[in-house]
Design an enzyme around this catalytic site. Structure first.
Site, PDB file in Angstrom:
ATOM      1  N   HIS A 170      32.678 -14.242 -15.269  1.00 30.49           N
ATOM      2  CA  HIS A 170      33.091 -15.792 -15.635  1.00 30.49           C
ATOM      3  C   HIS A 170      34.091 -15.860 -16.874  1.00 30.49           C
ATOM      4  O   HIS A 170      34.815 -16.585 -16.847  1.00 30.49           O
ATOM      5  CB  HIS A 170      31.808 -16.788 -15.651  1.00 30.49           C
ATOM      6  CG  HIS A 170      32.065 -18.202 -16.136  1.00 30.49           C
ATOM      7  ND1 HIS A 170      32.736 -18.970 -15.326  1.00 30.49           N
ATOM      8  CD2 HIS A 170      32.251 -18.513 -17.508  1.00 30.49           C
ATOM      9  CE1 HIS A 170      32.956 -20.061 -16.064  1.00 30.49           C
ATOM     10  NE2 HIS A 170      32.643 -19.989 -17.210  1.00 30.49           N
ATOM     11  N   GLU A 171      33.558 -15.005 -17.863  1.00 28.28           N
ATOM     12  CA  GLU A 171      34.402 -14.955 -19.092  1.00 28.28           C
ATOM     13  C   GLU A 171      35.855 -14.298 -18.895  1.00 28.28           C
ATOM     14  O   GLU A 171      36.698 -14.692 -19.561  1.00 28.28           O
ATOM     15  CB  GLU A 171      33.396 -14.411 -20.233  1.00 28.28           C
ATOM     16  CG  GLU A 171      32.182 -15.366 -20.559  1.00 28.28           C
ATOM     17  CD  GLU A 171      32.213 -16.780 -21.039  1.00 28.28           C
ATOM     18  OE1 GLU A 171      33.556 -17.220 -21.244  1.00 28.28           O
ATOM     19  OE2 GLU A 171      31.531 -17.420 -20.567  1.00 28.28           O
ATOM     20  N   HIS A 194      38.229 -16.703 -17.638  1.00 29.48           N
ATOM     21  CA  HIS A 194      38.767 -17.410 -18.789  1.00 29.48           C
ATOM     22  C   HIS A 194      39.953 -16.680 -19.399  1.00 29.48           C
ATOM     23  O   HIS A 194      41.029 -16.955 -19.617  1.00 29.48           O
ATOM     24  CB  HIS A 194      37.855 -17.830 -19.921  1.00 29.48           C
ATOM     25  CG  HIS A 194      36.952 -19.031 -19.627  1.00 29.48           C
ATOM     26  ND1 HIS A 194      37.649 -20.153 -19.022  1.00 29.48           N
ATOM     27  CD2 HIS A 194      35.551 -19.065 -19.361  1.00 29.48           C
ATOM     28  CE1 HIS A 194      36.449 -21.030 -18.601  1.00 29.48           C
ATOM     29  NE2 HIS A 194      35.238 -20.250 -19.090  1.00 29.48           N
ATOM     30  N   HIS A 216      43.900 -17.314 -19.377  1.00 30.54           N
ATOM     31  CA  HIS A 216      44.664 -17.247 -20.646  1.00 30.54           C
ATOM     32  C   HIS A 216      45.865 -16.155 -20.564  1.00 30.54           C
ATOM     33  O   HIS A 216      46.971 -16.497 -20.899  1.00 30.54           O
ATOM     34  CB  HIS A 216      43.816 -16.655 -21.877  1.00 30.54           C
ATOM     35  CG  HIS A 216      44.686 -16.660 -23.100  1.00 30.54           C
ATOM     36  ND1 HIS A 216      44.210 -16.087 -24.203  1.00 30.54           N
ATOM     37  CD2 HIS A 216      45.898 -17.581 -23.665  1.00 30.54           C
ATOM     38  CE1 HIS A 216      45.032 -16.224 -25.217  1.00 30.54           C
ATOM     39  NE2 HIS A 216      46.073 -17.237 -24.994  1.00 30.54           N
TER      40      HIS A 216
END
Length: 234
Positions: free
Chosen positions: A103-104, A107, A111
């Protein structure tokens, strides 16, 4: 404000409902994460190893993976391009840990690709921090200064920015989870049944953001009901 304003405020029910939603969401994510933290991934990779693998396969070479203390304090820092994984994720080989790490990475991929809502949320961070810290104090100060409408209205609008941040966070988090599940499957890091476990963990985590946004909206609604039209009545 009269008897009801001083001793019994019916709008407190909005705060109570918000608190119940947040409590339920927190219990749900804790129980779901604990359940799948006991299920070892067949790959045997730790959360940190899975994150590094996903970043590499996604063509992201300028993001570092670091360990951070705490439980479920995982986050991606776009300003320093650092993916920080908590005690419960970094060294764990569980399905839950790999799901959170992925999940991270979602992100980080947002980006990397210039995902619009993430840019908007990042731009809102300074204003949202001010809104969450100063909104309510400004309203309270306005009340103590003889119902100063200017201060009260400024406080409401400042708090509304913090609420907007919560709302913008929702598509960012849902998209990151979607990317995570896609990468885990397409990169062959997990079997289908493991991916289903990850989906449950990430869905429970997403519920906490939904509950936080709902709680903030209810709090804003309460402030508007209490003070929004008082200037016109007075």
């Amino acid at each position: 404000m009269g008897y009801y304003g001083m001793y019994f405020d019916p709008t407190y029910w909005l705060v109570i409902i918000g608190a119940i939603l947040c409590l339920f969401a927190q219990m749900r994510v804790s129980s779901t994460f604990n359940k799948f933290s006991k299920v070892r991934s067949r790959s045997g990779m730790t959360g940190a190893q899975a994150a590094q693998r996903i970043l590499q396969l996604s063509g992201i070479y300028d993001v570092t993976v670091e360990h951070i203390r705490g439980n479920l304090t995982d986050h991606y820092d776009p300003s320093h391009k650092v993916l920080r994984l908590s005690d419960s994720t970094y060294s764990s080989t569980s399905v839950a840990a790999i799901g959170v790490a992925a999940h991270e990475c979602g992100h980080a991929l947002q980006h990397h690709k210039g995902y619009g809502p993430l840019k908007f949320r990042t731009a809102l961070v300074p204003a949202a921090n001010i809104g969450s810290k100063l909104g309510i104090p400004l309203i309270i100060l306005g009340v103590f200064l003889g119902m100063n409408q200017m201060l009260i209205q400024i406080g409401i609008w400042v708090f509304a920015i913090a609420v907007l941040f919560q709302l913008v966070t929702l598509p960012v988090e849902f998209d990151a989870s979607g990317r995570a599940l896609d990468m885990l499957g397409s990169y062959g890091l997990m079997e289908n049944d493991e991916t289903r476990g990850c989906r449950k963990v990430l869905s429970a985590a997403a519920l906490t953001y939904v509950a936080a946004a709902a709680s903030s909206i209810l709090q804003l609604l309460r402030l508007i009901l209490l003070f929004g039209n008082r200037g016109r009545r007075d």
